[in-house]
Motif scaffolding. Structure first.
Motif, PDB file in Angstrom:
ATOM      1  N   ALA A 155       0.849  -1.204   0.000  1.00  0.00           N
ATOM      2  CA  ALA A 155       0.000   0.000   0.000  1.00  0.00           C
ATOM      3  C   ALA A 155       0.880   1.248   0.000  1.00  0.00           C
ATOM      4  O   ALA A 155       1.899   1.297   0.687  1.00  0.00           O
ATOM      5  CB  ALA A 155      -0.930   0.002   1.209  1.00  0.00           C
ATOM      6  N   ASP A 156       0.487   2.229  -0.798  1.00  0.00           N
ATOM      7  CA  ASP A 156       1.306   3.428  -0.984  1.00  0.00           C
ATOM      8  C   ASP A 156       0.887   4.587  -0.090  1.00  0.00           C
ATOM      9  O   ASP A 156       1.720   5.384   0.326  1.00  0.00           O
ATOM     10  CB  ASP A 156       1.172   3.904  -2.443  1.00  0.00           C
ATOM     11  CG  ASP A 156       1.628   2.847  -3.426  1.00  0.00           C
ATOM     12  OD1 ASP A 156       2.846   2.677  -3.574  1.00  0.00           O
ATOM     13  OD2 ASP A 156       0.756   2.170  -4.029  1.00  0.00           O
ATOM     14  N   ARG A 157      -0.419   4.704   0.104  1.00  0.00           N
ATOM     15  CA  ARG A 157      -0.942   5.914   0.767  1.00  0.00           C
ATOM     16  C   ARG A 157      -2.043   5.530   1.744  1.00  0.00           C
ATOM     17  O   ARG A 157      -2.666   4.474   1.601  1.00  0.00           O
ATOM     18  CB  ARG A 157      -1.546   6.885  -0.259  1.00  0.00           C
ATOM     19  CG  ARG A 157      -0.692   7.110  -1.470  1.00  0.00           C
ATOM     20  CD  ARG A 157      -1.215   8.280  -2.315  1.00  0.00           C
ATOM     21  NE  ARG A 157      -0.389   8.451  -3.492  1.00  0.00           N
ATOM     22  CZ  ARG A 157      -0.788   8.235  -4.757  1.00  0.00           C
ATOM     23  NH1 ARG A 157      -2.051   7.899  -5.013  1.00  0.00           N
ATOM     24  NH2 ARG A 157       0.051   8.371  -5.755  1.00  0.00           N
ATOM     25  N   TYR A 158      -2.291   6.431   2.693  1.00  0.00           N
ATOM     26  CA  TYR A 158      -3.351   6.183   3.675  1.00  0.00           C
ATOM     27  C   TYR A 158      -4.061   7.487   3.988  1.00  0.00           C
ATOM     28  O   TYR A 158      -3.410   8.499   4.259  1.00  0.00           O
ATOM     29  CB  TYR A 158      -2.751   5.598   4.965  1.00  0.00           C
ATOM     30  CG  TYR A 158      -3.747   4.753   5.747  1.00  0.00           C
ATOM     31  CD1 TYR A 158      -3.712   3.360   5.695  1.00  0.00           C
ATOM     32  CD2 TYR A 158      -4.742   5.358   6.529  1.00  0.00           C
ATOM     33  CE1 TYR A 158      -4.627   2.584   6.399  1.00  0.00           C
ATOM     34  CE2 TYR A 158      -5.654   4.583   7.231  1.00  0.00           C
ATOM     35  CZ  TYR A 158      -5.591   3.197   7.166  1.00  0.00           C
ATOM     36  OH  TYR A 158      -6.506   2.430   7.858  1.00  0.00           O
ATOM     37  N   LEU A 159      -5.374   7.443   3.962  1.00  0.00           N
ATOM     38  CA  LEU A 159      -6.185   8.616   4.308  1.00  0.00           C
ATOM     39  C   LEU A 159      -6.847   8.406   5.654  1.00  0.00           C
ATOM     40  O   LEU A 159      -7.519   7.402   5.876  1.00  0.00           O
ATOM     41  CB  LEU A 159      -7.306   8.830   3.272  1.00  0.00           C
ATOM     42  CG  LEU A 159      -6.917   8.897   1.792  1.00  0.00           C
ATOM     43  CD1 LEU A 159      -8.182   9.065   0.927  1.00  0.00           C
ATOM     44  CD2 LEU A 159      -5.960  10.062   1.543  1.00  0.00           C
TER      45      LEU A 159
END
Ligand code: 5AD
Ligand code: SF4
Ligand code: FES
Length: 347
Positions: A155-159
């Motif tokens: 996974a690259d990004r997290y919101l």
């Protein structure tokens, strides 16, 4: 005069990307130079992140949530909402469709649904990463070890929006949740090497302009890579049904201020903004935003991901939304990015 002060503040923040809290408050309160303020945010957007708009295909894969946030239609005590949970193979299929529409990022978003355990999530992340897509997760608060496994899976990004930096207000509106734990999550995510997204709601009951200024300065202190700002829209099936919501104008002011202070960040023109104003996303793109998150959820599920009433696109297909948003972006002289749209940090 006060007018000269406001104009001077706009010039200052456009050059320095730094302001004291009182000055942030003054700009958020000002009503006379709002157009100058938006124009400055638009110039900073153009200078730092250019005319490309990054599209992120949003898959709303489960509307089941163990939390009970007072403002949100997915809260566990909302028994009026029909719940759904997509099968992993359906999620993979939607990701393939997102790719076929030319989206280079998939955002996997859900309520806090424990059915999606580490094994299931890491399976999904790996499967979607094999398609050469960037993967953004938006699945709530987890232990650091879980975030680490998501990251190792690719996974690259997290919101994870902070929602509000007012701890007392946060804990009133999100009963059973801890503001300190939410900050812990954000710090863990950053340390684990995710591109970090956060953001806030504008116009929640009990929020002040000072508190919104704190929110923006918090984004800056965290050095968030992505910041999503949207108006609170009262949901009739929640305890906040009778409250006043946030306005389009105020949420775009908070967003523009965020662009001025974090010039190279990725900032979406949010769905909630367009739900209050039919031109909301295009206006947001002209007031500091450089990202749009078109929905790629199909069928009846789209109607059921009901955070708030009046959500746009609930009766539209993914193909229609892609066509629609392309027209809007090209129509204001902007381009569709062909990259995965990671933050490009400027010194
Ligand atoms: N109005 C606007 N935004 C909302 N969200 C939840 N409920 C509402 C509402 N009533 C936002 C929260 C959450 C995101 C997924 O949706 O900020 O982080
Ligand atoms: Fe659940 Fe998120 Fe809604 Fe809170 S805001 S009830 S955590 S989906
Ligand atoms: Fe969905 Fe316009 S983006 S209808």
């Amino acid at each position: 005069s006060a007018g000269r002060d406001i104009q001077a503040l706009i010039r200052k923040v456009e050059v320095t990307h730094a302001l004291a809290k009182d000055d942030v408050v003054a700009l958020l309160r000002d009503t006379h130079y709002v157009e100058d303020f938006f124009a400055a945010a638009d110039r900073v957007r153009r200078k730092y992140v250019g005319d490309d708009v990054h599209l992120r295909g949003l898959i709303e894969f489960s509307n089941i949530c163990k939390q009970n946030c007072l403002y949100c239609g997915l809260r566990r005590d909302n028994h009026k909402l029909k719940r759904y949970r997509l099968k992993p193979e359906t999620i993979v299929e939607f990701a393939e469709k997102a790719q076929s529409y030319g989206y280079r990022t998939v955002v996997l978003q859900s309520g806090e649904d424990e059915w999606f355990d580490v094994e299931t999530m890491t399976y999904l992340i790996k499967k979607i990463k094999e398609m050469d897509l960037a993967v953004t997760l938006s699945v709530g608060e987890k232990p650091r070890e879980v975030y680490q496994k998501y990251r190792e899976a690719g996974a690259d990004r997290y919101l994870l929006r902070i929602e509000t930096t007012d701890k007392d207000l946060y804990e009133k509106l999100d009963p059973g949740m801890s503001w300190d734990n939410r900050v812990r999550c954000l710090i863990d995510l950053k340390e684990l090497g995710f591109e970090l997204g956060t953001g806030c709601l504008v116009g929640i009951p009990g929020q002040t302009v000072e508190s919104l200024a704190d929110d923006i300065l918090f984004f800056k202190k965290l050095d968030a890579d992505m910041i999503g700002v949207g108006p609170f829209i009262p949901n009739p099936d929640t305890p906040l049904a009778a409250e006043k919501g946030g306005t389009f104008e105020q949420s775009t002011k908070v967003m523009a201020m965020t662009r001025l202070l974090l010039p190279d960040s990725n900032i979406p023109a949010t769905t909630a903004m367009e739900s209050l104003n039919p031109q909301g996303r295009v206006l947001a793109l002209q007031r500091g935003a450089n990202v749009v998150m078109p929905n790629v959820t199909e069928g009846e599920y789209r109607q059921l991901y009901q955070l708030y009433p009046g959500k746009i696109c609930i009766n539209d297909t993914p193909a229609h939304c892609r066509f629609c948003i392309t027209g809007k972006i090209l129509g204001i002289g902007r381009r569709i990015s062909e990259t995965q749209g990671f933050r490009v940090k400027q010194a």
